[in-house]
Enzyme design. Structure first.
Site, short mmCIF file in Angstrom:
data_model
loop_
_atom_site.label_atom_id
_atom_site.label_comp_id
_atom_site.label_asym_id
_atom_site.label_seq_id
_atom_site.Cartn_x
_atom_site.Cartn_y
_atom_site.Cartn_z
N ARG A 44 73.83 109.92 -14.67
CA ARG A 44 73.63 109.96 -15.94
C ARG A 44 74.72 109.11 -16.99
O ARG A 44 75.98 109.91 -16.57
CB ARG A 44 73.04 111.33 -16.61
CG ARG A 44 71.46 112.39 -16.75
CD ARG A 44 70.92 111.16 -16.87
NE ARG A 44 69.20 111.54 -15.98
CZ ARG A 44 68.85 111.08 -14.45
NH1 ARG A 44 69.47 110.26 -14.28
NH2 ARG A 44 67.39 112.14 -14.82
N GLU A 81 69.76 104.43 -22.83
CA GLU A 81 69.11 103.36 -21.76
C GLU A 81 68.17 102.80 -22.64
O GLU A 81 67.54 103.32 -22.98
CB GLU A 81 68.87 103.86 -20.02
CG GLU A 81 70.47 103.83 -19.57
CD GLU A 81 69.50 104.35 -18.36
OE1 GLU A 81 68.20 104.53 -18.22
OE2 GLU A 81 70.46 105.39 -17.61
N HIS A 107 69.29 101.11 -13.30
CA HIS A 107 68.98 102.40 -13.14
C HIS A 107 68.14 102.66 -12.17
O HIS A 107 66.67 102.62 -11.57
CB HIS A 107 67.72 103.23 -14.65
CG HIS A 107 67.75 104.35 -13.89
ND1 HIS A 107 68.27 105.86 -15.74
CD2 HIS A 107 68.06 105.45 -13.34
CE1 HIS A 107 68.05 106.51 -14.92
NE2 HIS A 107 68.18 106.84 -13.60
C1 DGY Z 1 66.00 110.84 -11.93
O1 DGY Z 1 65.13 110.58 -10.68
O2 DGY Z 1 66.34 111.62 -12.31
C2 DGY Z 1 66.39 109.53 -11.36
O3 DGY Z 1 67.30 108.72 -13.12
C3 DGY Z 1 65.71 108.25 -11.54
O4 DGY Z 1 65.28 107.88 -10.59
#
Ligand code: DGY
Length: 321
Positions: free
Chosen positions: A239, A268, A286
């Site tokens: 993250r 983002e 992402h």
């Molecule tokens: C998640 O599943 O948390 C991812 O960041 C999305 O790909």
């Protein structure tokens, strides 16, 4: 099973939507609009479940405003930092996520970022696309090998372990920090560091795999980056808010950190513009879980959780207490 009314907040892969409409009175988002809070609340009226994604900010205020009919929120993601789980629990709304099914896809992206950052892939590709590649040069565009290096994994959970397995094939030595040391069979020889500082000092490449929590937010900051060996590489597939952007950008600009491979960002998709001018930043939008097979698996897992809930079984991926 009756067909409970549910809202899919984003467009999902066709096979997932087909199953959702077969088993539920599912409202789809065929135009893949990003709903405002007001739109989301209006569409949630009379629904019993939300099938949400990481682009939905389901904070305490939104949860308080959700119709009483909503009983479960299944997020199409493993991360659930976009949902105020405590606020949901206080309203007796169950929250579920989709662990396991995106582990391999995300570990692959971590390896891609590691290699791409260490070998200067972004700058190299730009040299070709912009017509600046004049000739092969013995001393030009020199990167760093990852083979034989120390990989520091911040958060040796499922995705961290899958990344570690791939990194071992490159002859990397695995170091890690977790709140709690893993059992030795799960460590698979990885070296545990009780504190973050010790992990950073031992990481030629640092790969971030921890969840975003109050404890981990901005844990990669000016102070901790200064502990990395000079010329280290930083990779983030977890993250964006785990990293202090200003600090990482300054370290990349000075060369103190040789390169970064980043798939996730604060705010983002409006990432810090400071990254854009850095040739040593290898940036992806992402893409961690972005393969059709994984996105299908995430959708099916979210629906499995809803099926469990609506047939009176405990959802396997419940994250609310
Ligand atoms: C998640 O599943 O948390 C991812 O960041 C999305 O790909």
């Amino acid at each position: 099973m009756s067909r409970p009314p549910i809202l899919l907040t984003r467009k999902l892969p066709p096979d997932v939507e087909a199953r959702a409409t077969r088993d539920y009175e599912a409202e789809l988002n065929s135009g893949d609009c990003l709903y405002t809070r007001e739109e989301l609340l209006a569409r949630a009226a009379n629904k019993e479940a939300l099938l949400a994604t990481v682009t939905d900010r389901i904070d305490a205020k939104l949860i308080a405003a959700l119709p009483q009919s909503i009983r479960v929120i299944a997020t199409f993601s493993v991360g659930y930092d976009h949902i105020d789980v405590a606020a949901a629990a206080a309203r007796n709304i169950i929250v579920t996520n989709t662990p396991d099914v995106l582990t391999d896809a995300t570990a692959e992206i971590a390896m891609l970022l590691m290699l791409g950052a260490a070998r200067g892939a972004a700058a190299g590709a730009a040299t070709i696309r912009e017509g600046r590649w004049k000739n092969w040069a013995p001393t030009g565009m020199l990167g760093r090998e990852i083979s034989g290096k120390r990989l520091g994994i911040l958060g040796l959970g499922r995705i961290g372990q899958a990344t570690a397995r791939r990194a071992r094939a490159f002859g990397m030595t695995i170091h890690y920090h977790n709140r709690k040391r893993l059992a030795s069979d799960a460590e698979e020889g990885a070296i545990f560091h009780e504190d973050v500082a010790s992990l950073f000092r031992s990481s030629d490449i640092l790969s971030i795999h921890c969840a975003s929590t109050p404890e981990t937010r901005r844990i990669v900051n000016a102070e901790t980056l200064a502990l990395l060996p000079p010329g280290a590489v930083v990779v983030n597939t977890a993250r964006g808010d785990i990293v202090d952007d200003d600090a990482l950008i300054a370290a990349l600009a000075s060369g103190r950190v040789a390169a970064a491979g980043l798939d996730v960002f604060n705010n983002e998709p409006n990432l810090h513009p400071g990254y854009l001018g850095l040739p040593n930043a290898f940036l992806l939008p992402h893409l961690g879980s972005a393969t059709l097979e994984t996105r299908n698996a995430m959708g099916f897992r979210a629906l499995d959780n809803l099926d469990d809930f609506f047939t009176g079984r405990p959802p396997r991926d419940r994250v609310t207490p």
